[in-house]
Design a protein around this motif. Structure first.
Motif, short mmCIF file in Angstrom:
data_model
loop_
_atom_site.label_atom_id
_atom_site.label_comp_id
_atom_site.label_asym_id
_atom_site.label_seq_id
_atom_site.Cartn_x
_atom_site.Cartn_y
_atom_site.Cartn_z
N VAL A 62 47.42 35.55 47.98
CA VAL A 62 46.11 36.07 47.56
C VAL A 62 46.25 36.86 46.27
O VAL A 62 45.47 36.68 45.32
N PHE A 63 47.25 37.72 46.19
CA PHE A 63 47.45 38.52 44.99
C PHE A 63 47.71 37.63 43.78
O PHE A 63 47.15 37.84 42.70
N GLY A 64 48.53 36.59 43.97
CA GLY A 64 48.82 35.67 42.87
C GLY A 64 47.58 34.93 42.38
O GLY A 64 47.37 34.76 41.18
N LYS A 65 46.72 34.50 43.31
CA LYS A 65 45.49 33.81 42.94
C LYS A 65 44.56 34.72 42.15
O LYS A 65 43.96 34.31 41.16
N ILE A 66 44.45 35.97 42.60
CA ILE A 66 43.59 36.92 41.88
C ILE A 66 44.14 37.21 40.50
O ILE A 66 43.39 37.25 39.52
N ARG A 67 45.46 37.36 40.40
CA ARG A 67 46.08 37.66 39.11
C ARG A 67 45.91 36.53 38.10
O ARG A 67 45.95 36.76 36.90
N GLN A 68 45.71 35.31 38.57
CA GLN A 68 45.49 34.18 37.67
C GLN A 68 44.20 34.36 36.88
O GLN A 68 44.08 33.86 35.76
N THR A 69 43.23 35.04 37.45
CA THR A 69 41.95 35.22 36.78
C THR A 69 41.75 36.64 36.25
O THR A 69 40.90 36.85 35.39
N ARG A 70 42.51 37.60 36.79
CA ARG A 70 42.35 39.01 36.37
C ARG A 70 43.70 39.66 36.18
O ARG A 70 44.33 40.10 37.14
N ASP A 78 44.34 42.50 34.92
CA ASP A 78 44.31 43.95 35.13
C ASP A 78 44.32 44.32 36.61
O ASP A 78 44.29 45.48 36.98
N PHE A 79 44.39 43.34 37.51
CA PHE A 79 44.35 43.58 38.95
C PHE A 79 45.74 43.97 39.45
O PHE A 79 46.72 43.30 39.17
#
Length: 169
Positions: free
Chosen positions: A152-160, A162-163
């Motif tokens: 989940v963290f990796g997927k979010i980091r692909q688009t953001r 700064d996350f």
């Protein structure tokens, strides 16, 4: 997580069964809030879902919990294995389930990984699911949670960019 079958919460020691029954009681109470006095007096039928590897004694405990909470005619047939529950739900929500076929149902939870081979049938507009074989293993838990967290963290980091992990929690 439950050494000796108990856990201390605050200043009290609880069994796993006591915690489960407390949660079950709260869920039923909330569900029955809108029911009339006559409906409450009449009782209700209930099913409860459990991991495949839950032994008979624990399944009987679940039935007894349902009965103490007002479920009528609760028996071991009301305790449903997780992959069968997933298969039945799939059969109900799919507009065109794979009838007259066998499929593999893979159910990964926070503490168990269960698999089942389920045969779907449809006859006269009625759908049914029968478990042909099933197995469960208590192999997930924190390991699966950590892997899912990384995914989940990796997927979010692909688009953001700064996350951060702190944002995730």
């Amino acid at each position: 997580l439950w050494p000796g079958g108990t856990r201390t919460i605050g200043d009290r020691v609880y069994s796993c069964e006591q915690v489960i029954e407390s949660v079950l009681s709260e869920a039923i109470t909330r569900t029955m809030e809108g029911a009339s006095a006559a409906e409450k007096a009449e009782g209700y039928t209930a099913n409860i879902v459990c991991p495949v590897d839950l032994d008979r004694a624990k399944r009987v405990s679940l039935v007894q919990m349902l009965q103490r909470q007002g479920a009528k005619a609760a028996t071991l047939s009301n305790v449903i294995d997780e992959p069968l529950a997933a298969a039945v739900l799939y059969c109900r929500i799919e507009e065109h389930p794979p009838v007259q076929r066998d499929i593999l149902v893979f159910d990964a939870g926070a503490g168990t990984v269960d698999v089942a081979i389920v045969r779907y049938r449809e006859s006269g507009g009625h759908r049914s699911a029968t478990v042909l074989a099933e197995a469960g293993r208590c192999v997930a838990g924190a390991d699966l949670d950590n892997v899912m967290q990384k995914v989940v963290f990796g997927k979010i980091r692909q688009t953001r960019n700064d996350f951060s992990e702190a944002d995730l929690f």
